[in-house]
Design a protein around this motif. Structure first.
Motif, PDB file in Angstrom:
ATOM      1  N   TYR A   1      43.186  42.276  32.453  1.00 42.76           N
ATOM      2  CA  TYR A   1      41.813  42.459  32.934  1.00 42.76           C
ATOM      3  C   TYR A   1      40.872  41.593  32.113  1.00 42.76           C
ATOM      4  CZ  TYR A   1      37.168  44.561  33.299  1.00 42.76           C
ATOM      5  OH  TYR A   1      35.824  44.754  33.452  1.00 42.76           O
TER       6      TYR A   1
ATOM      7  N   PHE B   1      37.335  51.617  40.344  1.00 45.50           N
ATOM      8  CA  PHE B   1      38.255  51.237  39.277  1.00 45.50           C
ATOM      9  C   PHE B   1      39.111  52.418  38.830  1.00 45.50           C
ATOM     10  CE2 PHE B   1      35.369  47.529  38.414  1.00 45.50           C
ATOM     11  CZ  PHE B   1      36.333  46.554  38.589  1.00 45.50           C
TER      12      PHE B   1
ATOM     13  N   GLY C   1      36.510  41.100  32.046  1.00 48.17           N
ATOM     14  CA  GLY C   1      35.203  41.430  32.590  1.00 48.17           C
ATOM     15  C   GLY C   1      34.116  40.577  31.979  1.00 48.17           C
TER      16      GLY C   1
ATOM     17  N   VAL D   1      36.728  41.077  41.538  1.00 48.04           N
ATOM     18  CA  VAL D   1      35.629  41.960  41.923  1.00 48.04           C
ATOM     19  C   VAL D   1      34.325  41.233  41.633  1.00 48.04           C
ATOM     20  CG1 VAL D   1      34.474  44.163  41.494  1.00 48.04           C
ATOM     21  CG2 VAL D   1      36.979  44.039  41.467  1.00 48.04           C
TER      22      VAL D   1
ATOM     23  N   GLU E   1      35.907  42.738  27.561  1.00 45.55           N
ATOM     24  CA  GLU E   1      34.671  42.581  28.319  1.00 45.55           C
ATOM     25  C   GLU E   1      33.734  41.692  27.509  1.00 45.55           C
ATOM     26  OE1 GLU E   1      31.915  45.881  28.252  1.00 45.55           O
ATOM     27  OE2 GLU E   1      33.350  47.068  27.095  1.00 45.55           O
TER      28      GLU E   1
ATOM     29  N   HIS F   1      36.690  40.584  36.856  1.00 42.36           N
ATOM     30  CA  HIS F   1      35.531  41.408  37.210  1.00 42.36           C
ATOM     31  C   HIS F   1      34.278  40.686  36.724  1.00 42.36           C
ATOM     32  CE1 HIS F   1      33.316  45.494  36.339  1.00 42.36           C
ATOM     33  NE2 HIS F   1      32.822  44.884  37.399  1.00 42.36           N
TER      34      HIS F   1
ATOM     35  N   GLU G   1      29.151  49.574  33.657  1.00 40.89           N
ATOM     36  CA  GLU G   1      30.179  49.211  34.637  1.00 40.89           C
ATOM     37  C   GLU G   1      31.356  48.504  33.984  1.00 40.89           C
ATOM     38  OE1 GLU G   1      30.577  46.172  38.426  1.00 40.89           O
ATOM     39  OE2 GLU G   1      28.648  47.163  38.088  1.00 40.89           O
ATOM     40  N   LEU G   2      31.080  47.524  33.135  1.00 42.85           N
ATOM     41  CA  LEU G   2      32.151  46.789  32.483  1.00 42.85           C
ATOM     42  C   LEU G   2      32.878  47.641  31.451  1.00 42.85           C
ATOM     43  CD1 LEU G   2      30.828  44.289  33.871  1.00 42.85           C
ATOM     44  CD2 LEU G   2      31.505  42.995  31.851  1.00 42.85           C
TER      45      LEU G   2
ATOM     46  N   MET H   1      31.435  51.360  41.642  1.00 42.82           N
ATOM     47  CA  MET H   1      32.467  50.561  40.983  1.00 42.82           C
ATOM     48  C   MET H   1      33.295  51.412  40.023  1.00 42.82           C
ATOM     49  SD  MET H   1      32.684  47.363  41.936  1.00 42.82           S
ATOM     50  CE  MET H   1      32.748  48.214  43.519  1.00 42.82           C
TER      51      MET H   1
ATOM     52  N   ALA I   1      35.485  49.862  33.247  1.00 42.33           N
ATOM     53  CA  ALA I   1      36.646  49.106  33.714  1.00 42.33           C
ATOM     54  C   ALA I   1      37.494  48.630  32.537  1.00 42.33           C
ATOM     55  CB  ALA I   1      36.189  47.920  34.551  1.00 42.33           C
TER      56      ALA I   1
ATOM     57  N   SER J   1      30.851  41.770  41.555  1.00 35.01           N
ATOM     58  CA  SER J   1      29.874  42.851  41.512  1.00 35.01           C
ATOM     59  C   SER J   1      28.480  42.256  41.384  1.00 35.01           C
ATOM     60  CB  SER J   1      30.197  43.785  40.333  1.00 35.01           C
ATOM     61  OG  SER J   1      29.354  44.906  40.341  1.00 35.01           O
TER      62      SER J   1
END
Length: 219
Positions: free
Chosen positions: A43, A198, A45, A146, A79, A101, A67-68, A194, A71, A148
């Motif tokens: 992942y 997730f 972000g 994603v 992130e 993301h 949000e980050l 979101m 996730a 966003s």
């Protein structure tokens, strides 16, 4: 019909289509990009909050951090926020990521859709504007991107190709699936949706069903 999210279609009783079915969209063969067989699960972000006063033309996105963070916690991946979420970093790290993301603002160019762009942070020789035309030249292997941000699926309709948008740019670059937006989104409500998406995805629920669950919870 290309500009309409089918989830909002209603029957005579007022029931939304998303209440009856999970939805996904397939690209036309002419749009399909380079599909990679490489297995990637990591992942990444990237997000910009545009703190109050940072840009007079763009509103702050205070919920991007939340949000980050959610996730990143679920997928145990890095992130990068604000100044760290640079275009240089994206170009360096995105090709090897399985779940990408991006939460930021977009600038849509109605007349020249290849110049629509995601706003990352400037750094080095890169000005932070990640344009649709630049995505066409990239080689990405993500199973899911994603996007966003507002209107990431919006662009100019081309016969035989569909809508030329940021989302389509990622498809050409080799991304298997893209979660995109049709219209402007609300920062707080979108962050909640979101988070639900997730969480369901992390439980192993397929992407279309995970999005359906999040949308139904929103309704």
């Amino acid at each position: 019909m290309e500009y309409l999210p089918f989830a909002l279609l209603q029957d005579d009783s007022g029931t939304y289509l998303i209440e009856r079915s999970a939805l996904s969209y397939l690209h036309a063969p002419a749009v399909q990009g380079k599909v990679s067989s490489e297995e990637t699960v990591s992942y990444l972000g990237l997000g910009r909050s545009f703190a109050t006063g940072a840009s007079p033309d763009l509103p702050a996105l205070p919920q991007v951090h939340r949000e980050l963070a959610e996730a990143s916690r679920l997928y145990n991946g890095p992130e990068y926020l604000d100044a760290a979420a640079s275009e240089v970093l994206f170009r360096e790290m995105a090709p090897g990521v399985g779940l990408l993301h991006v939460a930021t603002h977009t600038v849509i160019d109605d007349r020249r859709p290849l110049f629509s762009r995601l706003l990352l942070h400037p750094a080095g020789v890169e000005n932070g504007n990640l344009h649709t035309y630049e995505l066409f030249g990239m080689d990405l292997s993500a199973q899911l991107v994603v996007l966003s941000a507002c209107q990431t699926g919006y662009g100019q309709l081309r016969e035989g190709e569909g809508i030329l948008s940021l989302a389509q740019g990622f498809a050409y670059a080799g991304v298997e699936s893209v979660l995109m937006t049709h219209w402007p989104v609300n920062d707080g409500l979108h962050a909640d949706l979101m988070a639900r998406f997730f969480e369901a995805l992390a439980e192993g629920i397929p992407m279309d069903l995970a999005l359906q669950q999040a949308q139904l919870a929103h309704l």
